[in-house]
Structures are given as structure tokens and as C-alpha cells.
Design a protein around this motif. Structure first.
Motif, mmCIF file in Angstrom:
data_model
loop_
_atom_site.group_PDB
_atom_site.id
_atom_site.type_symbol
_atom_site.label_atom_id
_atom_site.label_comp_id
_atom_site.label_asym_id
_atom_site.label_seq_id
_atom_site.Cartn_x
_atom_site.Cartn_y
_atom_site.Cartn_z
ATOM 1 N N UNK A 104 20.646 -11.211 30.827
ATOM 2 C CA UNK A 104 19.570 -11.024 31.812
ATOM 3 C C UNK A 104 18.428 -10.187 31.250
ATOM 4 N N UNK A 105 18.078 -10.469 30.005
ATOM 5 C CA UNK A 105 16.957 -9.762 29.388
ATOM 6 C C UNK A 105 15.615 -10.262 29.920
ATOM 7 N N UNK A 106 15.576 -11.472 30.459
ATOM 8 C CA UNK A 106 14.375 -11.986 31.111
ATOM 9 C C UNK A 106 14.342 -11.432 32.529
ATOM 10 N N UNK A 107 13.236 -10.783 32.891
ATOM 11 C CA UNK A 107 13.178 -10.105 34.184
ATOM 12 C C UNK A 107 13.367 -11.056 35.365
ATOM 13 N N UNK A 108 12.808 -12.247 35.303
ATOM 14 C CA UNK A 108 12.961 -13.178 36.431
ATOM 15 C C UNK A 108 14.423 -13.589 36.610
ATOM 16 N N UNK A 109 15.130 -13.817 35.499
ATOM 17 C CA UNK A 109 16.561 -14.112 35.591
ATOM 18 C C UNK A 109 17.321 -12.923 36.170
ATOM 19 N N UNK A 110 16.962 -11.743 35.695
ATOM 20 C CA UNK A 110 17.580 -10.505 36.192
ATOM 21 C C UNK A 110 17.342 -10.365 37.692
ATOM 22 N N UNK A 111 16.103 -10.563 38.096
ATOM 23 C CA UNK A 111 15.748 -10.422 39.509
ATOM 24 C C UNK A 111 16.536 -11.414 40.371
ATOM 25 N N UNK A 112 16.681 -12.640 39.880
ATOM 26 C CA UNK A 112 17.477 -13.640 40.606
ATOM 27 C C UNK A 112 18.945 -13.214 40.704
ATOM 28 N N UNK A 113 19.451 -12.565 39.668
ATOM 29 C CA UNK A 113 20.845 -12.129 39.639
ATOM 30 C C UNK A 113 21.149 -11.096 40.727
ATOM 31 N N UNK A 114 20.148 -10.363 41.155
ATOM 32 C CA UNK A 114 20.371 -9.317 42.155
ATOM 33 C C UNK A 114 20.949 -9.879 43.454
ATOM 34 N N UNK A 115 20.654 -11.145 43.767
ATOM 35 C CA UNK A 115 21.293 -11.791 44.920
ATOM 36 C C UNK A 115 22.800 -11.887 44.708
ATOM 37 N N UNK A 116 23.222 -12.162 43.471
ATOM 38 C CA UNK A 116 24.649 -12.205 43.152
ATOM 39 C C UNK A 116 25.285 -10.822 43.287
#
Length: 187
Positions: A87-99
Motif C-alpha cells: 500500500x505504498x500508493x496513497x490511493x490504494x492505501x486510502x481504499x484499504x482503510x475501508x477494510x
């Protein structure tokens, strides 16, 4: 010129870089007025994730949530789960927060624990990528901060105006500027 990452020009490991950021930025600039007390009492657990996939990170997150839930708060009040390889890409990281929120729900920990987010490319909605205000949530590596709700409640009760923290942080970072941020991590 935007500030260099906290880790630029260093050979320090991710946990050492995170401690440095916590000491110099979060505590040093008082971005979180509640951080110093738990840090000096050594109640912050630092965990270096070896996850390379979001699925592996989610498993590790669930384990850490359970560990924090079960730990004596006088020994472990909060956890920083540093995950440099996923999750080094911020958008991927941000999406992961739902998980992350779903894991809290699946473990029946709503109202008990929560996850705060920090990332080297953190960006608040509606801001430019180099907006200095984003640096209040910029850590050297992607990091999930696991917090006890009871600790947050106690801290907010003790703080005269918790809503003023955000405004004060923006003023502090504006005054510091990009060059000041770079100097903060220069050795």
C-alpha cells in the motif's frame, strides 16, 4: 519545492524512521498533544509488517487489533503498524482503510478500537499534493495507528478544545513551511 520524505538520505530502518518522525514531528511539533505521554511511558507498540499484499496486511491488522484489545493499557496503549512493502500508493492505501474498518466491525471492536491513518503521500481531500497541511498525517512509511477509544475519550476530556488541534496544526505547519519540514529531519 516540496519537502523531502522523512527517510531521505538516511539508512535507518522503518521502525527507527517512524520513531524519529514521532519524536520530531508528532511530539516535537505537538501535532498530537496526546502522543508524548504514552511515548515517554513506553506504551507505544511499534510493529514492522512483512506483508507484501493487502490481504496479508489485513490478517496482520486483525492480529494486532486482538493483541491491543487484550493487552494491559498500562503496558500497551496504542500500536503503530508500519508496512513499508504494501500500500505504498496513497490511493490504494486510502481504499484499504475501508477494510480496516470492516476488520474492526468483524472483530466486534466498534467503540473499543479505531484505526488512524498515516502515509508518506497523505493528502486531505481538496488539497494540492504539496499543501503543507497534508504533512500532519505524513509518516515515513505507510502506517496504521491502532488506538483505544477509551484513551481517546480521556485525552479529549483533558484537552480544553480538541477541535482547535487541527487549526493549530495548520498554523504550525504553515509557519514551519517546506524548508522547515526538511530541516526537522536533517542531521
Amino acid at each position: 519545492m516540496p519537502p523531502a520524505p522523512v527517510t531521505a538520505g538516511t539508512d535507518i530502518d522503518p521502525i527507527a524512521a517512524t520513531r524519529r518522525w514521532l519524536e520530531r514531528a508528532v511530539i516535537g511539533l505537538n501535532l498530537c498533544p496526546f502522543a508524548k505521554a504514552v511515548y515517554v511511558k513506553q506504551q507505544v507498540r511499534f510493529v514492522l509488517s512483512d506483508a507484501t499484499t493487502p490481504e496479508a496486511l489485513l490478517e496482520e491488522l486483525a492480529e494486532e487489533l486482538v493483541l491491543l484489545r487484550d493487552a494491559d493499557p498500562d503496558l500497551v496503549d496504542t500500536t503503530l503498524l508500519v508496512h513499508p512493502d504494501v500500500l505504498t500508493d496513497f490511493l490504494d492505501y486510502n481504499d484499504f482503510l475501508d477494510n480496516a474498518d470492516a476488520a474492526i466491525e468483524a472483530l466486534d471492536l466498534q467503540g473499543v478500537l479505531q484505526v488512524a491513518s498515516f502515509h508518506p503521500d497523505y493528502r486531505f481531500a481538496g488539497t494540492a499534493p504539496d499543501d503543507i497541511g497534508n504533512y500532519s498525517n505524513r509518516s515515513p512509511y505507510p502506517t496504521l495507528h491502532l488506538l483505544r477509544e477509551a484513551s481517546i475519550d480521556r485525552a479529549v476530556e483533558a484537552y480544553p478544545d480538541p477541535d482547535a488541534i487541527i487549526e493549530r496544526n495548520l498554523q504550525t505547519l504553515d509557519k514551519l513551511g517546506h524548508s522547515g519540514w526538511r530541516e526537522l529531519f536533517a542531521d
